[in-house]
Design a protein around this motif. Structure first.
Motif, short mmCIF file in Angstrom:
data_model
loop_
_atom_site.label_atom_id
_atom_site.label_comp_id
_atom_site.label_asym_id
_atom_site.label_seq_id
_atom_site.Cartn_x
_atom_site.Cartn_y
_atom_site.Cartn_z
N SER A 30 0.79 -1.21 -0.11
CA SER A 30 -0.07 -0.02 -0.09
C SER A 30 0.77 1.31 -0.22
O SER A 30 0.43 2.24 -0.55
CB SER A 30 -1.05 0.01 1.29
N ASP A 31 1.86 1.25 0.73
CA ASP A 31 2.88 2.30 0.69
C ASP A 31 3.54 2.72 -0.62
O ASP A 31 3.80 3.74 -1.30
CB ASP A 31 3.83 2.26 1.89
N ILE A 33 2.46 1.88 -3.69
CA ILE A 33 1.38 2.36 -4.67
C ILE A 33 1.74 3.76 -4.87
O ILE A 33 1.53 4.51 -5.72
CB ILE A 33 -0.03 2.17 -4.12
N ASN A 34 2.18 4.63 -3.65
CA ASN A 34 2.50 5.89 -3.87
C ASN A 34 3.92 6.24 -4.30
O ASN A 34 4.21 7.39 -4.72
CB ASN A 34 2.48 6.66 -2.44
N GLY A 35 4.43 5.24 -4.90
CA GLY A 35 5.99 5.43 -5.42
C GLY A 35 7.03 4.74 -4.81
O GLY A 35 6.59 3.97 -3.80
N GLN A 36 8.29 4.93 -5.09
CA GLN A 36 9.25 3.99 -4.58
C GLN A 36 9.75 4.69 -3.06
O GLN A 36 9.36 5.76 -2.87
CB GLN A 36 10.49 4.03 -5.47
N ARG A 37 10.18 3.49 -2.35
CA ARG A 37 10.47 3.94 -0.93
C ARG A 37 11.67 3.15 -0.55
O ARG A 37 11.89 1.98 -1.08
CB ARG A 37 9.13 3.41 -0.10
N THR A 49 1.60 4.16 11.41
CA THR A 49 0.42 3.53 11.10
C THR A 49 -0.39 2.88 12.26
O THR A 49 -1.33 2.94 12.34
CB THR A 49 0.37 3.01 9.52
N ARG A 89 10.24 -0.98 -5.35
CA ARG A 89 8.80 -0.45 -6.08
C ARG A 89 7.90 -1.58 -6.26
O ARG A 89 8.39 -2.72 -6.42
CB ARG A 89 9.32 -0.08 -7.53
#
Length: 132
Positions: A30-31, A33-37, A49, A89
């Motif tokens: 889920s994290d 989905i907002n982009g690479q981390r 969270t 990703r």
């Protein structure tokens, strides 16, 4: 009276209601989905969270990221020469796995809450017991 004359049907196992690995996988994907981390960013996201200082054991978290990578749900690459700066990703397979969990987890979490509420009520009974 014979044993198990009126057995209660068991349809679920407590250990399979909501597995920790599925919670971690869901939160990671889920994290992503907002982009690479970065690894550490995702770890901090999970702790923030979940709240109350509840996080993930670092070794276990690394193992889950490895499994997600091996299953083709994420890609990973290094940021320069720093071996601790690994980016992740989500892949198309990861999006499909995320969608599957999105369909399954709400019902499982609801059932787990019911079970733990009943267990909490059961624990209350022992608050009044004086053991020697």
């Amino acid at each position: 009276m014979p044993r198990n004359e009126n057995p209660i049907e068991k349809t679920e196992s407590l250990g399979h209601l909501v597995k920790v690995q599925r919670v971690i996988d869901f939160m990671v994907l889920s994290d992503l989905i907002n982009g690479q981390r970065y690894h550490s960013e995702m770890e901090q996201f999970i702790t923030q969270t979940l709240g109350n200082g509840v996080g993930v054991n670092d070794a276990y978290f690394s193992k889950r990221l490895q499994v997600l990578y091996e299953n083709g749900h994420v890609t990973r690459h290094w940021d320069g020469d720093n071996r601790y700066n690994r980016f992740y990703r989500i892949t198309d397979a990861g999006i499909e796995y995320f969608k599957l969990m999105l369909r399954e987890l709400p019902g499982r979490v609801s059932l787990a809450k019911q079970v733990y509420d009943r267990f909490d009520a059961y624990l209350d009974k022992f608050g009044h017991v004086h053991l020697k």
